[in-house]
Design a protein around this motif. Structure first.
Motif, mmCIF file in Angstrom:
data_model
loop_
_atom_site.group_PDB
_atom_site.id
_atom_site.type_symbol
_atom_site.label_atom_id
_atom_site.label_comp_id
_atom_site.label_asym_id
_atom_site.label_seq_id
_atom_site.Cartn_x
_atom_site.Cartn_y
_atom_site.Cartn_z
ATOM 1 N N ALA A 39 0.833 -1.208 0.000
ATOM 2 C CA ALA A 39 0.000 0.000 0.000
ATOM 3 C C ALA A 39 0.867 1.257 0.000
ATOM 4 O O ALA A 39 0.604 2.208 -0.741
ATOM 5 C CB ALA A 39 -0.935 -0.007 1.207
ATOM 6 N N VAL A 40 1.910 1.278 0.800
ATOM 7 C CA VAL A 40 2.809 2.438 0.846
ATOM 8 C C VAL A 40 3.514 2.608 -0.490
ATOM 9 O O VAL A 40 3.633 3.722 -1.011
ATOM 10 C CB VAL A 40 3.821 2.293 2.014
ATOM 11 N N ALA A 41 3.984 1.523 -1.087
ATOM 12 C CA ALA A 41 4.651 1.601 -2.391
ATOM 13 C C ALA A 41 3.702 2.097 -3.471
ATOM 14 O O ALA A 41 4.072 2.925 -4.309
ATOM 15 C CB ALA A 41 5.208 0.227 -2.770
ATOM 16 N N THR A 42 2.459 1.635 -3.445
ATOM 17 C CA THR A 42 1.469 2.094 -4.426
ATOM 18 C C THR A 42 1.201 3.587 -4.267
ATOM 19 O O THR A 42 1.143 4.324 -5.259
ATOM 20 C CB THR A 42 0.158 1.308 -4.263
ATOM 21 N N LEU A 43 1.038 4.046 -3.043
ATOM 22 C CA LEU A 43 0.827 5.472 -2.806
ATOM 23 C C LEU A 43 2.022 6.303 -3.263
ATOM 24 O O LEU A 43 1.869 7.379 -3.829
ATOM 25 C CB LEU A 43 0.537 5.728 -1.330
ATOM 26 N N PHE A 44 3.223 5.784 -3.046
ATOM 27 C CA PHE A 44 4.422 6.497 -3.483
ATOM 28 C C PHE A 44 4.473 6.606 -5.004
ATOM 29 O O PHE A 44 4.736 7.681 -5.547
ATOM 30 C CB PHE A 44 5.670 5.775 -2.957
ATOM 31 N N VAL A 45 4.202 5.520 -5.692
ATOM 32 C CA VAL A 45 4.210 5.537 -7.160
ATOM 33 C C VAL A 45 3.142 6.491 -7.686
ATOM 34 O O VAL A 45 3.382 7.264 -8.615
ATOM 35 C CB VAL A 45 4.015 4.108 -7.721
ATOM 36 N N LEU A 46 1.958 6.465 -7.109
ATOM 37 C CA LEU A 46 0.899 7.384 -7.528
ATOM 38 C C LEU A 46 1.266 8.841 -7.266
ATOM 39 O O LEU A 46 0.966 9.722 -8.083
ATOM 40 C CB LEU A 46 -0.413 7.030 -6.830
ATOM 41 N N ALA A 47 1.933 9.114 -6.155
ATOM 42 C CA ALA A 47 2.338 10.483 -5.848
ATOM 43 C C ALA A 47 3.377 10.979 -6.845
ATOM 44 O O ALA A 47 3.312 12.123 -7.312
ATOM 45 C CB ALA A 47 2.894 10.560 -4.426
ATOM 46 N N VAL A 48 4.326 10.131 -7.207
ATOM 47 C CA VAL A 48 5.340 10.519 -8.183
ATOM 48 C C VAL A 48 4.698 10.736 -9.551
ATOM 49 O O VAL A 48 4.981 11.720 -10.241
ATOM 50 C CB VAL A 48 6.460 9.456 -8.264
ATOM 51 N N ALA A 49 3.808 9.849 -9.955
ATOM 52 C CA ALA A 49 3.128 10.002 -11.245
ATOM 53 C C ALA A 49 2.289 11.274 -11.277
ATOM 54 O O ALA A 49 2.273 12.000 -12.277
ATOM 55 C CB ALA A 49 2.254 8.776 -11.521
#
Length: 158
Positions: A39-49
């Protein structure tokens, strides 16, 4: 004998209570560490995108903008139809007299899409129109080619 039963039940109660507590703790759901990391990794990827998607575009350099404006103006000059067959530029390049007769219209067409404060200069083999840029000016250059004529168009700011 009765005492024994009470004794047993007393002994059993703490044991049952402890077992019941353990069972309740085990029944309580705990989130897996792998799920939390995902979940944290997904949120990080979405924030960068989102950062890339919402970032303003890099401003085009001024020389690129001038070149683009000159190219657009040259395309306009090369495509304007004349009252005779062909393009205005092609008819103007027939002779010096024809160029002089159409110079004002060529300058008007070349300046049509330019922003305020921009100047245009158009040179051909038979004539030129507009002020040539000073040496200190920022200049964008393009070429317009039509049958019987090649024109160099410069867009510049003082």
């Amino acid at each position: 004998m009765r005492e024994r039963r009470d004794d047993r039940s007393r002994r059993m109660r703490p044991h049952r209570a402890a077992v019941g507590t353990r069972t309740r703790n085990r029944d309580r759901g705990q989130l897996s560490l792998t799920v939390v990391e995902a979940a944290v990794a997904t949120l990080f990827v979405l924030a960068v995108a989102a950062g890339f998607a919402l970032a303003p575009p890099a401003p085009a350099s001024e020389s690129d903008s001038l070149e683009r404006q000159a190219t657009d103006a040259a395309s306009l000059v090369a495509s304007v139809p004349a009252e005779a067959p062909g393009t205005l530029l092609g008819v103007a390049c027939t002779s010096s007299g024809d160029f002089d007769a159409r110079a004002a219209r060529l300058h008007e067409v070349a300046s049509a899409g330019l922003p305020n404060g921009a100047f245009v200069s158009l040179r051909t083999d038979v004539g030129s129109v507009g002020r040539p840029p000073p040496e200190t000016a920022r200049v964008g250059t393009a070429t317009a080619v039509v049958p019987r004529c090649t024109a160099t168009l410069e867009v510049w700011y003082p």
